[in-house]
Each structure stands twice: as C-alpha cells, then as structure tokens.
Scaffold this motif. Structure first.
Motif, short mmCIF file in Angstrom:
data_model
loop_
_atom_site.label_atom_id
_atom_site.label_comp_id
_atom_site.label_asym_id
_atom_site.label_seq_id
_atom_site.Cartn_x
_atom_site.Cartn_y
_atom_site.Cartn_z
N UNK A 159 33.19 47.88 57.48
CA UNK A 159 32.03 47.36 56.77
C UNK A 159 33.13 46.11 57.43
N UNK A 160 34.03 46.07 58.11
CA UNK A 160 34.29 44.92 58.83
C UNK A 160 34.13 44.60 59.92
N UNK A 161 34.19 45.76 60.49
CA UNK A 161 33.61 46.00 62.16
C UNK A 161 34.27 45.81 63.08
N UNK A 162 34.41 44.73 64.23
CA UNK A 162 35.48 45.17 65.30
C UNK A 162 35.55 43.23 65.26
N UNK A 163 34.81 42.68 65.46
CA UNK A 163 35.53 41.43 65.90
C UNK A 163 35.84 40.46 65.19
N UNK A 164 36.81 39.96 65.55
CA UNK A 164 37.95 38.90 64.62
C UNK A 164 36.48 37.30 64.06
N UNK A 165 37.43 37.39 62.54
CA UNK A 165 36.47 36.24 62.17
C UNK A 165 37.90 35.23 61.45
N UNK A 166 37.18 34.11 60.90
CA UNK A 166 37.66 33.28 60.91
C UNK A 166 38.23 33.53 58.92
N UNK A 167 39.74 33.70 58.31
CA UNK A 167 40.12 33.28 57.32
C UNK A 167 40.80 32.18 56.59
N UNK A 168 41.04 31.43 56.02
CA UNK A 168 41.49 30.06 54.81
C UNK A 168 42.69 30.56 54.90
N UNK A 169 43.04 32.37 54.42
CA UNK A 169 44.45 32.73 54.09
C UNK A 169 44.95 33.53 55.02
N UNK A 170 45.96 33.48 54.58
CA UNK A 170 46.73 34.88 55.27
C UNK A 170 46.61 36.13 54.11
N UNK A 171 47.86 37.24 54.29
CA UNK A 171 47.59 37.96 53.19
C UNK A 171 49.27 37.81 53.53
N UNK A 210 45.36 23.80 62.50
CA UNK A 210 45.24 25.24 63.30
C UNK A 210 43.93 25.65 62.15
N UNK A 211 43.49 26.67 63.02
CA UNK A 211 42.71 28.26 61.83
C UNK A 211 44.02 29.88 61.96
N UNK A 212 43.12 30.23 60.57
CA UNK A 212 43.60 31.19 60.49
C UNK A 212 42.40 32.14 60.92
N UNK A 213 42.75 33.68 61.14
CA UNK A 213 41.77 34.51 61.59
C UNK A 213 42.43 35.81 60.90
N UNK A 214 41.78 36.50 61.12
CA UNK A 214 41.50 38.06 60.61
C UNK A 214 41.30 39.09 62.23
N UNK A 215 42.17 40.02 62.30
CA UNK A 215 41.55 40.07 63.68
C UNK A 215 42.03 41.97 63.40
N UNK A 216 40.44 42.61 63.20
CA UNK A 216 40.09 44.13 62.36
C UNK A 216 40.05 45.23 63.15
N UNK A 217 40.14 44.81 64.95
CA UNK A 217 40.80 45.93 65.36
C UNK A 217 42.57 46.52 65.70
N UNK A 218 43.22 45.87 64.47
CA UNK A 218 44.67 45.84 64.33
C UNK A 218 44.53 46.01 62.95
N UNK A 219 45.09 47.08 62.72
CA UNK A 219 45.58 47.49 61.31
C UNK A 219 46.77 48.49 60.94
N UNK A 220 47.25 47.95 59.22
CA UNK A 220 48.28 48.61 58.80
C UNK A 220 48.14 49.09 57.77
N UNK A 221 48.62 49.69 56.79
CA UNK A 221 49.05 51.06 55.84
C UNK A 221 49.74 50.30 54.64
N UNK A 222 49.33 49.94 53.37
CA UNK A 222 49.88 48.85 53.29
C UNK A 222 50.38 49.98 51.52
N UNK A 223 51.49 50.59 50.85
CA UNK A 223 51.86 51.25 49.08
C UNK A 223 51.60 50.09 48.25
N UNK A 224 50.07 49.83 48.05
CA UNK A 224 50.23 48.13 46.36
C UNK A 224 49.07 48.48 45.82
N UNK A 225 49.18 48.24 45.14
CA UNK A 225 47.94 48.25 43.65
C UNK A 225 48.31 47.22 43.44
#
Length: 343
Positions: A159-171, A210-225
C-alpha cells in the motif's frame, strides 16, 4: 582484500546492543551479506550482562568492516549512538536496533535519496514486522503534544508503493542521518536514556529547517510488538515532557494548552486503567522533569541557537487527532520488557 577501515566509507552503520544475544548475530549477518555502498559497521555494547558482547567480538575478529566499541555503563540508545559518533567516518550515519535484519539492497535507496535531496536531514526505510509483509512503521506520526505513533502499523507493504514521501517523524528502529548534522547538534539528546529519542531528534531537525522522508524502496524487518510496561511509560512520559519544555516557545505552549491538557488526561486515564504501577510511573515522570531544571535549561539554549523555523511552521504537519486503534491496543495488552532496563 582492501581493509574496510583503510578507505573512507559512505555510511557508518551503528548498532546499539544491550543483552542482545538472541538477536544481534542475525542483525550482523544480514548487514555483512548485503551488497551495499561502502560502509563500516560499528556495534556499541552497552555493558551487556549476557554473552552478546563476546559474540560480536568473535564476529568482528573475522571481519575487517565490523568494529566493537564497549561501554563500561549502559548509556541508553541515544548515548550508545553518541558513543560511536567520534568513530564514524561516513558522510551518513545509519542507526539500527539490534533486533532487526535488513533486506538486500536496503541501504542504497536511502543514500541515493539523501544525495539527491540536500534539504532532507534523515530518512527511514519501511520498517516491517518479522513476516516482511506487514508494516511496523513508515516513519512516525508526531502529535502536537509530543506523542509519537507508528505510521502505517499493520498495513500491507504494497500500500506504500515505491515513491519516497515526506514524514514528520523518524522511527528510531532504523534511520539514516547526515553525520555533519548529527555532529552539529552535539549528537542525540542523551538526557532521556531510552525511548522518545526519535521524536526528539525529528522535532529538532525540522526546527533547523530540514525535512524527513520515508523511502519504501528500502526495507528492514523488526522483531516488534506494540506493548507498554510501567518503566517504558515512565521513560516515554518524562522524555516527552522534557522535550516540550526545550523545543517549544512559551507562547506556543499557551496556544496548544488545550491539546496538552487532553493528552495529559488521556495519559493519566491510561495509567489508571493499567493499575497502580502505571500511576506511580506517570507520577515519577513528572518528578523527574522537575528535578532536571538545569539540564532542560541548557538543552533549551541549544535548541534556540539551532532554530530557523517557527513552532507554527514545524507543527503545521503534526497530528491533531489520536490513532484510536493503537491506543486501544495499548489499553488492553499486557506486555512486559523483553530485557531489563537500567538507568
């Protein structure tokens, strides 16, 4: 083979480890297998009490591109990053949790986006859940009251596609930031020890213009709950309150007083629902902030020197609603820390 530490890398990857014997090896294996731009890997061990530091030491002995830095005390997450910063030689610093693995080719799209967009200070990959299909976070949504929420939690990756998009907070689980900026601000804010350091950093970088962005062409996998326990609530709330005092002008605090009161009511109600240990944690957070007046004043002066944007400009893109599904999950779950926390 050319020694990785004889040539200047593009990226310094910093992994902060504390008692990560269950996960750190998988993280490192994914990093060294990946065919990425020139990079060095620096693991900061925060005085682990398990076998993870020895495991990293053995790993580093067979790899010229992996280095272990040992701290004699647990510096927390931001403190671990700052401990590594003087040793980083890359133009960019990639900060990673120890309990994730990177997907092949994860780093190149992040570097390419920063290279093409000098006004972007830092980028997130898509942080996926362990199944690689559902999203943990596509950056964060930051609320005007300083709360941070996972953007896209549980959504399908496609659902996030491939194009980078602006975000207001880093994870904070995985991000890449310009080293020069990290050095300019004196590293990450170590006053919080653990949790909320990503919201703090994001807010400051945006105040700096400055601005912040998420780049969906990059991915990592997190052991998260998604979980909460009293010590986590204490750290999150004390760090949120301290950040608001350092990052907001007094006039802004007056303007958003309604939102601050609503959030305060929600947090106390949440603590009441979860029981006495959570109520004590919330009260401890308030006391801690009162005891940190000198440090908070020093941090406020730093933020004032770095600021080029108004509060109103930075907060224009922030949330003015609450993600009810995440709040409901936190109200009903009964999580506990996977490893001890020491402050």
């Amino acid at each position: 083979m050319i020694d990785a530490f004889e040539t200047r890398p593009d990226v310094s990857i910093v992994v902060v480890n504390f008692d990560g014997a269950r996960s750190i090896e998988g993280c490192l294996e994914s990093l060294v297998i990946d065919d990425s731009p020139r990079r060095e890997i620096i693991v900061v061990d925060n005085a682990s009490t398990d076998s993870s530091a020895s495991l990293v030491e053995r790993f580093a002995a067979s790899r010229s591109d992996v280095r272990l830095l040992r701290s004699s005390t647990n510096l927390g997450y931001a403190g671990g990053v700052d401990h590594a910063l003087p040793h980083c030689r890359g133009r960019y610093v990639a900060v990673l949790n120890m309990d994730l693995v990177v997907e092949s080719g994860w780093l190149e799209p992040l570097v390419a986006h920063l290279d093409r967009h000098p006004g972007v200070a830092a980028v997130n990959p898509l942080v996926m859940l362990r199944d690689g299909r559902r999203v943990n976070a596509a950056g964060q949504w930051i609320h005007v009251s300083g709360l941070g929420f996972n953007r896209g939690l549980g959504r399908d990756r496609a659902t996030f596609g491939a194009a980078a998009f602006e975000i207001n907070g880093l994870n904070g689980a995985a991000f890449v930031v310009r080293r020069a900026l990290l050095e300019q601000i004196g590293g990450m804010d170590t006053g919080g020890f653990l949790y909320h350091e990503d919201v703090n950093l994001s807010w400051l970088l945006r105040l700096m213009g400055f601005e912040l962005a998420c780049v969906p062409g990059s991915a990592v996998r997190h052991d998260y709950f998604l979980s909460m326990h009293p010590e986590k609530l204490y750290l999150l709330e004390r760090n949120r309150e301290a950040m608001l005092e350092t990052h907001l002008e007094p006039s802004t605090r007056r303007r958003i007083l309604g939102w601050l009161l609503i959030t305060e009511t929600l947090m106390w109600t949440y603590a009441l629902i979860r029981g006495p240990s959570f109520l004590r944690a919330k009260a401890r957070a308030r006391r801690w902030v009162r005891e940190q007046r000198e440090q908070i004043d020093e941090r406020r002066e730093l933020v004032a020197r770095l600021r080029v944007r108004s509060d109103a400009d930075v907060m224009r893109s922030m949330m003015r609603r609450y993600p009810l599904s995440q709040l409901a999950s936190l109200a009903t779950e009964r999580g506990s820390p996977r490893r001890p926390l020491r402050d």
